[in-house]
Design a protein around this motif. Structure first.
Motif, short mmCIF file in Angstrom:
data_model
loop_
_atom_site.label_atom_id
_atom_site.label_comp_id
_atom_site.label_asym_id
_atom_site.label_seq_id
_atom_site.Cartn_x
_atom_site.Cartn_y
_atom_site.Cartn_z
N GLY A 26 -43.51 -64.17 -5.58
CA GLY A 26 -43.98 -62.82 -5.87
C GLY A 26 -44.75 -62.68 -7.16
O GLY A 26 -45.01 -61.57 -7.60
N MET A 27 -45.16 -63.80 -7.77
CA MET A 27 -45.88 -63.73 -9.04
C MET A 27 -47.38 -63.98 -8.90
O MET A 27 -48.11 -63.91 -9.89
CB MET A 27 -45.29 -64.73 -10.04
CG MET A 27 -43.87 -64.39 -10.48
SD MET A 27 -43.23 -65.55 -11.71
CE MET A 27 -44.24 -65.13 -13.14
N LEU A 28 -47.85 -64.29 -7.69
CA LEU A 28 -49.29 -64.47 -7.50
C LEU A 28 -50.01 -63.14 -7.67
O LEU A 28 -49.48 -62.08 -7.33
CB LEU A 28 -49.57 -65.04 -6.11
CG LEU A 28 -49.02 -66.45 -5.85
CD1 LEU A 28 -49.31 -66.87 -4.42
CD2 LEU A 28 -49.61 -67.44 -6.83
N THR A 29 -51.22 -63.19 -8.20
CA THR A 29 -51.94 -61.96 -8.53
C THR A 29 -52.18 -61.09 -7.31
O THR A 29 -51.93 -59.89 -7.32
CB THR A 29 -53.28 -62.31 -9.21
OG1 THR A 29 -53.01 -63.09 -10.37
CG2 THR A 29 -54.01 -61.04 -9.62
N SER A 30 -52.68 -61.68 -6.23
CA SER A 30 -52.93 -60.93 -4.99
C SER A 30 -51.81 -61.24 -4.02
O SER A 30 -51.60 -62.38 -3.63
CB SER A 30 -54.28 -61.32 -4.39
OG SER A 30 -54.48 -60.64 -3.17
N HIS A 31 -51.09 -60.19 -3.61
CA HIS A 31 -49.87 -60.39 -2.84
C HIS A 31 -49.52 -59.07 -2.17
O HIS A 31 -49.99 -58.01 -2.59
CB HIS A 31 -48.76 -60.84 -3.81
CG HIS A 31 -47.62 -61.57 -3.15
ND1 HIS A 31 -47.79 -62.44 -2.11
CD2 HIS A 31 -46.30 -61.56 -3.42
CE1 HIS A 31 -46.61 -62.94 -1.76
NE2 HIS A 31 -45.70 -62.42 -2.54
N ARG A 37 -58.66 -52.48 1.72
CA ARG A 37 -58.56 -52.44 0.26
C ARG A 37 -57.57 -51.35 -0.14
O ARG A 37 -57.29 -50.41 0.63
CB ARG A 37 -59.92 -52.15 -0.36
CG ARG A 37 -60.92 -53.30 -0.19
CD ARG A 37 -62.19 -53.03 -1.00
NE ARG A 37 -62.90 -51.85 -0.50
CZ ARG A 37 -63.79 -51.88 0.47
NH1 ARG A 37 -64.08 -53.02 1.09
NH2 ARG A 37 -64.40 -50.78 0.86
N VAL A 38 -57.04 -51.46 -1.34
CA VAL A 38 -56.09 -50.47 -1.86
C VAL A 38 -56.63 -49.91 -3.16
O VAL A 38 -57.02 -50.67 -4.06
CB VAL A 38 -54.70 -51.10 -2.09
CG1 VAL A 38 -53.75 -50.10 -2.75
CG2 VAL A 38 -54.12 -51.60 -0.77
N ARG A 39 -56.67 -48.58 -3.26
CA ARG A 39 -57.10 -47.91 -4.49
C ARG A 39 -55.90 -47.12 -5.03
O ARG A 39 -55.31 -46.31 -4.31
CB ARG A 39 -58.27 -46.96 -4.23
CG ARG A 39 -58.78 -46.26 -5.50
CD ARG A 39 -60.09 -45.53 -5.25
NE ARG A 39 -59.94 -44.38 -4.38
CZ ARG A 39 -59.60 -43.14 -4.81
NH1 ARG A 39 -59.36 -42.92 -6.09
NH2 ARG A 39 -59.50 -42.15 -3.95
N LEU A 40 -55.58 -47.35 -6.29
CA LEU A 40 -54.38 -46.78 -6.89
C LEU A 40 -54.67 -45.50 -7.65
O LEU A 40 -55.82 -45.21 -8.00
CB LEU A 40 -53.73 -47.80 -7.81
CG LEU A 40 -53.37 -49.15 -7.18
CD1 LEU A 40 -52.74 -50.07 -8.21
CD2 LEU A 40 -52.46 -48.96 -5.98
N ASN A 41 -53.60 -44.73 -7.91
CA ASN A 41 -53.65 -43.52 -8.74
C ASN A 41 -54.67 -42.51 -8.23
O ASN A 41 -55.38 -41.86 -9.00
CB ASN A 41 -53.94 -43.89 -10.20
CG ASN A 41 -52.87 -44.78 -10.79
OD1 ASN A 41 -51.68 -44.51 -10.62
ND2 ASN A 41 -53.27 -45.84 -11.46
N ASP A 99 -45.57 -52.54 -9.15
CA ASP A 99 -45.87 -53.98 -9.17
C ASP A 99 -46.43 -54.41 -7.83
O ASP A 99 -47.46 -55.11 -7.75
CB ASP A 99 -44.60 -54.76 -9.50
CG ASP A 99 -44.79 -56.26 -9.35
OD1 ASP A 99 -45.34 -56.88 -10.28
OD2 ASP A 99 -44.39 -56.81 -8.30
N ARG A 100 -45.78 -54.01 -6.73
CA ARG A 100 -46.25 -54.40 -5.39
C ARG A 100 -47.62 -53.78 -5.10
O ARG A 100 -48.50 -54.44 -4.53
CB ARG A 100 -45.26 -53.96 -4.32
CG ARG A 100 -43.85 -54.50 -4.49
CD ARG A 100 -43.80 -56.02 -4.69
NE ARG A 100 -42.44 -56.49 -4.59
CZ ARG A 100 -41.58 -56.54 -5.59
NH1 ARG A 100 -41.96 -56.14 -6.81
NH2 ARG A 100 -40.36 -56.99 -5.41
N ALA A 127 -53.51 -54.30 -4.49
CA ALA A 127 -54.86 -53.83 -4.83
C ALA A 127 -55.71 -54.91 -5.48
O ALA A 127 -56.92 -54.72 -5.62
CB ALA A 127 -54.75 -52.63 -5.77
N ALA A 128 -55.10 -56.03 -5.86
CA ALA A 128 -55.86 -57.09 -6.54
C ALA A 128 -56.82 -57.77 -5.58
O ALA A 128 -56.63 -57.73 -4.36
CB ALA A 128 -54.88 -58.12 -7.12
#
Length: 319
Positions: free
Chosen positions: A222-227, A233-237, A306-307, A312-313
């Motif tokens: 679970g530490m890889l940047t894209s996961h 695509r994901v856009r946050l906030n 975090d997820r 979104a990465a």
């Protein structure tokens, strides 16, 4: 993969498959895991192949109790304290590997540490006890994709893979385990998860530190940047959806165009349980982008964010 009902007879059958080197997906209190005998290098290789998972990414080993865990990992006072308080449950402890432990090196990605967890889900417990082997089990999804919370999610990802799925219904937690590193002097929060940071820090009596970021040599799953990524695509906030987007809401003030709401009450426990299932459902809308409303970064919100940040990465292989 063949789906089985969770009778004792079927769980015993699945346990025999595990012992013999086959793959078995099963529910935990967090998400479904794709299990393999952690002592069997060929079985672990099959697991990596089925997931398309990079082999530098270590696996969590699931055991029935702390006694079994201490035969595989070196427990100091901190590890015993956390195990006493939070096991069985959604906590993984990364500790030094016991010299001579039978865990295959593919499980640990060649590291001298091992991630250990005692799940509380009754089906997971029975399966591990019946199998009589430590079970390496990452989330039961294709590498880098959204984690599964139902047997149907697993079957959709692995329809052409040989193995069994024990159907235990929807997983109650919906977020993977919190991973705490205890191999050094300072305790590390390697992955936020089902147990909030503040509860662990209260028990330890000291803060959890952030690990050094090594995307190509992670210390835990679970530490890889894209996961945890949907196809869109994901856009946050986001406060509202833009053209070509669908909106995943949170809280009572979500706008009318919201497709799904993680929690209309703004409840972070409910939101964590819904997160992966809703991301999968939103992906079926076939929009270019999933816009996600802000989530408070407190309690379980830290793990949810975090997820979402990893989802979104920019896409890369991981899992």
């Amino acid at each position: 993969m063949q789906v089985l009902s969770p009778s004792d007879e079927n769980i015993a059958l699945a346990a025999s498959f595990l012992r013999d080197g086959s793959l078995v997906a099963f529910p935990t209190e967090t998400v479904y895991g794709l299990g393999a005998n952690a002592n069997d290098g060929r079985a672990i290789a099959r697991l990596y192949e089925a997931k398309g998972r990079p082999r530098f990414n270590p696996l969590i080993v699931h055991v029935a109790d702390r006694e079994h865990a201490e035969r595989l990992g070196v427990f100091d006072d901190r590890a015993r304290l956390l195990a006493e308080q939070f096991w069985p449950g959604p906590l993984t402890l990364v500790v030094p590997l016991v010299e001579g432990a039978p865990i295959n090196s593919l499980v640990t990605a060649g590291l001298d540490t091992v991630g250990l967890r005692v799940p509380s889900h009754p089906i997971a417990q029975k399966l591990i006890q019946f199998s009589r082997v430590p079970v390496a089990a990452p989330s039961a999804n294709r590498s880098g994709r959204v984690s599964p919370t139902t047997a149907e999610h697993v079957a959709g990802d692995f329809e052409n893979v040989k193995g069994l799925i024990v159907n235990g219904g929807r997983c109650p937690g919906g977020l993977e385990s919190t991973v705490v590193g205890l191999a050094g002097d300072a305790p590390l929060l390697l992955r936020p998860g089902g147990i909030p940071r503040d509860e662990i820090e209260t028990e330890l009596g000291e803060p959890l530190h952030q690990p050094e970021h090594k995307p190509d040599a992670p210390a835990s799953p679970g530490m890889l940047t894209s996961h945890y990524a949907p196809r869109a695509r994901v856009r946050l906030n986001a406060q509202q959806a833009r053209p070509g987007e669908v909106l995943l809401g949170f809280g009572p003030d979500a706008p009318p165009e919201t497709i799904l709401n993680l929690s209309e009450r703004g409840d972070l426990t409910e939101a964590s349980a819904n997160l992966f299932g809703y991301l999968r459902a939103m992906d079926t809308c076939r929009a270019d982008t999933i816009a996600v409303m802000p989530i408070p970064n407190e309690g379980l919100g830290e793990a949810i964010n975090d997820r979402l940040a990893r989802a979104a990465a920019p896409k890369r292989n991981g899992g």
